[in-house]
Design a protein around this motif. Structure first.
Motif, mmCIF file in Angstrom:
data_model
loop_
_atom_site.group_PDB
_atom_site.id
_atom_site.type_symbol
_atom_site.label_atom_id
_atom_site.label_comp_id
_atom_site.label_asym_id
_atom_site.label_seq_id
_atom_site.Cartn_x
_atom_site.Cartn_y
_atom_site.Cartn_z
ATOM 1 N N LEU A 12 0.587 -3.478 -35.063
ATOM 2 C CA LEU A 12 1.687 -3.493 -34.103
ATOM 3 C C LEU A 12 2.995 -3.028 -34.712
ATOM 4 C CD1 LEU A 12 0.796 -6.797 -32.257
ATOM 5 C CD2 LEU A 12 0.256 -4.455 -31.590
ATOM 6 N N GLN A 15 6.333 -4.954 -34.173
ATOM 7 C CA GLN A 15 6.631 -5.459 -32.831
ATOM 8 C C GLN A 15 6.573 -6.977 -32.843
ATOM 9 O OE1 GLN A 15 4.376 -3.866 -29.588
ATOM 10 N NE2 GLN A 15 4.297 -1.844 -30.495
ATOM 11 N N ASP A 16 7.233 -7.577 -31.905
ATOM 12 C CA ASP A 16 7.215 -9.025 -31.766
ATOM 13 C C ASP A 16 5.784 -9.521 -31.658
ATOM 14 O OD1 ASP A 16 8.001 -11.663 -31.265
ATOM 15 O OD2 ASP A 16 8.045 -11.301 -29.110
ATOM 16 N N LEU A 17 5.399 -10.380 -32.568
ATOM 17 C CA LEU A 17 4.069 -10.970 -32.562
ATOM 18 C C LEU A 17 4.254 -12.481 -32.610
ATOM 19 C CD1 LEU A 17 1.048 -10.454 -32.572
ATOM 20 C CD2 LEU A 17 1.145 -10.268 -35.057
ATOM 21 N N THR A 95 -1.068 -13.242 -24.307
ATOM 22 C CA THR A 95 -1.415 -12.455 -25.483
ATOM 23 C C THR A 95 -0.486 -11.246 -25.556
ATOM 24 O OG1 THR A 95 -3.273 -11.520 -26.741
ATOM 25 C CG2 THR A 95 -3.206 -11.031 -24.365
ATOM 26 N N HIS A 96 -0.570 -10.530 -26.625
ATOM 27 C CA HIS A 96 0.272 -9.350 -26.857
ATOM 28 C C HIS A 96 -0.416 -8.120 -26.276
ATOM 29 C CE1 HIS A 96 2.521 -6.255 -28.990
ATOM 30 N NE2 HIS A 96 3.382 -7.190 -29.365
ATOM 31 N N SER A 97 0.331 -7.262 -25.623
ATOM 32 C CA SER A 97 -0.243 -6.060 -24.999
ATOM 33 C C SER A 97 -0.909 -5.144 -26.022
ATOM 34 C CB SER A 97 0.834 -5.298 -24.226
ATOM 35 O OG SER A 97 1.868 -4.877 -25.103
ATOM 36 N N ASN A 119 6.091 -7.063 -23.929
ATOM 37 C CA ASN A 119 4.820 -6.848 -24.624
ATOM 38 C C ASN A 119 3.836 -8.003 -24.414
ATOM 39 O OD1 ASN A 119 5.941 -8.829 -26.175
ATOM 40 N ND2 ASN A 119 6.179 -7.598 -28.009
ATOM 41 N N LYS A 120 4.116 -8.861 -23.452
ATOM 42 C CA LYS A 120 3.257 -10.014 -23.203
ATOM 43 C C LYS A 120 2.355 -9.767 -21.991
ATOM 44 C CE LYS A 120 6.463 -13.384 -25.120
ATOM 45 N NZ LYS A 120 7.560 -12.514 -25.510
#
Length: 127
Positions: A12, A15-17, A95-97, A119-120
């Motif tokens: 990712l 990216q925000d995780l 979850t994350h996209s 991104n969720k």
């Protein structure tokens, strides 16, 4: 739990995780937690949040060495049983996209996407 998300951290690209940003000590103090062990080693974990009308999987994680062998599916099925024991007929997760493998797994297990925000990916399953 951090090891379970390590493959996604690189994929990712910064990216925000959210699972990597969580204060797990606080979550463990605040919510019910179940763990899966292989001998002396922690290989999986599950954190649930119970509302009045539904259950949320706050986190489900499997160590990379144990992924692909049904442990994650088993933890999700356990979560569903915990929801049913509380009289809930719905279970949710976010979850994350960018975690397409997880979205595919959840969809295969009967989960439906009901919303996206940034991104969720918000998913639900009726029990």
């Amino acid at each position: 739990m951090y090891d379970a998300y390590s493959q996604f951290k690189e994929k990712l690209g910064g990216q925000d995780l959210p699972p990597m940003l969580v204060d797990y000590e606080e979550e463990i103090r605040s919510y019910p937690v179940w763990v899966a062990c292989a001998g002396e080693h922690l290989v999986g974990g599950l954190i649930l949040v119970f509302s009045e009308t539904y259950t949320t999987i706050a986190n489900v994680a499997v160590h990379p060495d144990f992924q692909g062998h049904g442990l994650g599916r088993g933890l999700i099925e356990f979560a569903q049983k915990q929801a049913e024991l509380r009289g809930h007929n719905e279970i949710r997760l976010v979850t994350h996209s960018g975690m397409s493998e997880n979205i595919t797994l959840y969809s295969h297990l009967g989960w439906k996407e009901y919303e996206r925000s940034e991104n969720k990916v918000f998913m639900t399953k009726l029990l």
